[in-house]
Design a protein around this motif. Structure first.
Motif, short mmCIF file in Angstrom:
data_model
loop_
_atom_site.label_atom_id
_atom_site.label_comp_id
_atom_site.label_asym_id
_atom_site.label_seq_id
_atom_site.Cartn_x
_atom_site.Cartn_y
_atom_site.Cartn_z
N SER A 16 0.82 -1.20 0.00
CA SER A 16 0.00 0.00 0.00
C SER A 16 0.86 1.25 0.00
N PRO A 17 0.45 2.25 -0.79
CA PRO A 17 1.14 3.54 -0.71
C PRO A 17 1.07 4.12 0.71
N LEU A 18 -0.05 3.88 1.39
CA LEU A 18 -0.16 4.37 2.77
C LEU A 18 0.88 3.71 3.67
N ARG A 19 1.13 2.43 3.47
CA ARG A 19 2.15 1.72 4.25
C ARG A 19 3.53 2.36 4.00
N LYS A 20 3.79 2.71 2.74
CA LYS A 20 5.07 3.32 2.40
C LYS A 20 5.22 4.69 3.05
N ILE A 21 4.11 5.39 3.23
CA ILE A 21 4.16 6.73 3.83
C ILE A 21 4.31 6.67 5.34
N VAL A 22 3.47 5.86 6.00
CA VAL A 22 3.42 5.88 7.48
C VAL A 22 4.27 4.79 8.13
N GLY A 23 4.71 3.82 7.37
CA GLY A 23 5.52 2.74 7.93
C GLY A 23 4.69 1.53 8.31
N ASP A 24 5.39 0.42 8.48
CA ASP A 24 4.72 -0.86 8.76
C ASP A 24 3.94 -0.87 10.07
N ASP A 25 4.54 -0.32 11.14
CA ASP A 25 3.89 -0.39 12.45
C ASP A 25 2.56 0.35 12.48
N VAL A 26 2.55 1.59 11.99
CA VAL A 26 1.32 2.38 11.98
C VAL A 26 0.30 1.73 11.06
N TYR A 27 0.73 1.33 9.88
CA TYR A 27 -0.19 0.73 8.91
C TYR A 27 -0.84 -0.53 9.48
N GLU A 28 -0.07 -1.35 10.16
CA GLU A 28 -0.64 -2.57 10.74
C GLU A 28 -1.66 -2.26 11.83
N VAL A 29 -1.44 -1.20 12.59
CA VAL A 29 -2.44 -0.78 13.58
C VAL A 29 -3.72 -0.36 12.87
N TRP A 30 -3.58 0.40 11.78
CA TRP A 30 -4.76 0.83 11.03
C TRP A 30 -5.53 -0.37 10.48
#
Length: 138
Positions: A16-30
């Motif tokens: 995900s582009p969002l994963r690339k922006i916010v990082g794995d940890d934040v994206y996984e929480v989302w």
């Protein structure tokens, strides 16, 4: 044991582009939040949650990205936050939002009790595009 090249290439395409922006940890929480909250959540509440995710990602992207680079994963988010109309904003951000919901294994399309179709993505896009609109401050 490392993944074969084909699996690595496929995983990269799906990232995900969002994963690339916010990082794995934040994206996984989302992803975890959406997985838990979307099935029974009200769209008007979920849309604000997703819009806040977009606002957070946007703040990170503005600090570290080139807004003119259309290949940058943050480009759709940054372009949408610069004041395009709602339909164009959704067109730009839909792939990244669709991937977020796909990763969470939840649906963003819904049907009202009257049989009308609507979308959490559309509502979240509107909330995001109006994130900084404060008419009471004007």
């Amino acid at each position: 044991m490392p993944k074969p090249a084909k699996q690595r290439a496929e995983a990269t395409r799906r990232t995900s582009p969002l994963r690339k922006i916010v990082g794995d940890d934040v994206y996984e929480v989302w992803v975890t939040m959406l997985k838990k909250l979307v099935p029974d959540g009200r769209t008007h509440r979920l849309s604000i949650l997703v819009a806040s995710m977009l606002a957070y990602a946007s703040s990170i992207a503005w600090a570290s990205r080139d807004t003119d680079d259309e290949d940058d994963p943050a480009y759709p988010l940054l372009a949408a936050s610069e004041g395009v109309d709602d339909e164009e904003a959704l067109r730009l951000m839909k792939p990244m939002l669709t991937q977020l919901f796909k990763d969470a294994k939840v649906k963003y399309e819904r049907v009202s009790s009257r049989g009308e179709q609507y979308s959490i993505l559309w509502e979240a896009t509107i909330e995001f595009c109006r994130w900084h609109n404060h008419p009471w401050e004007g």
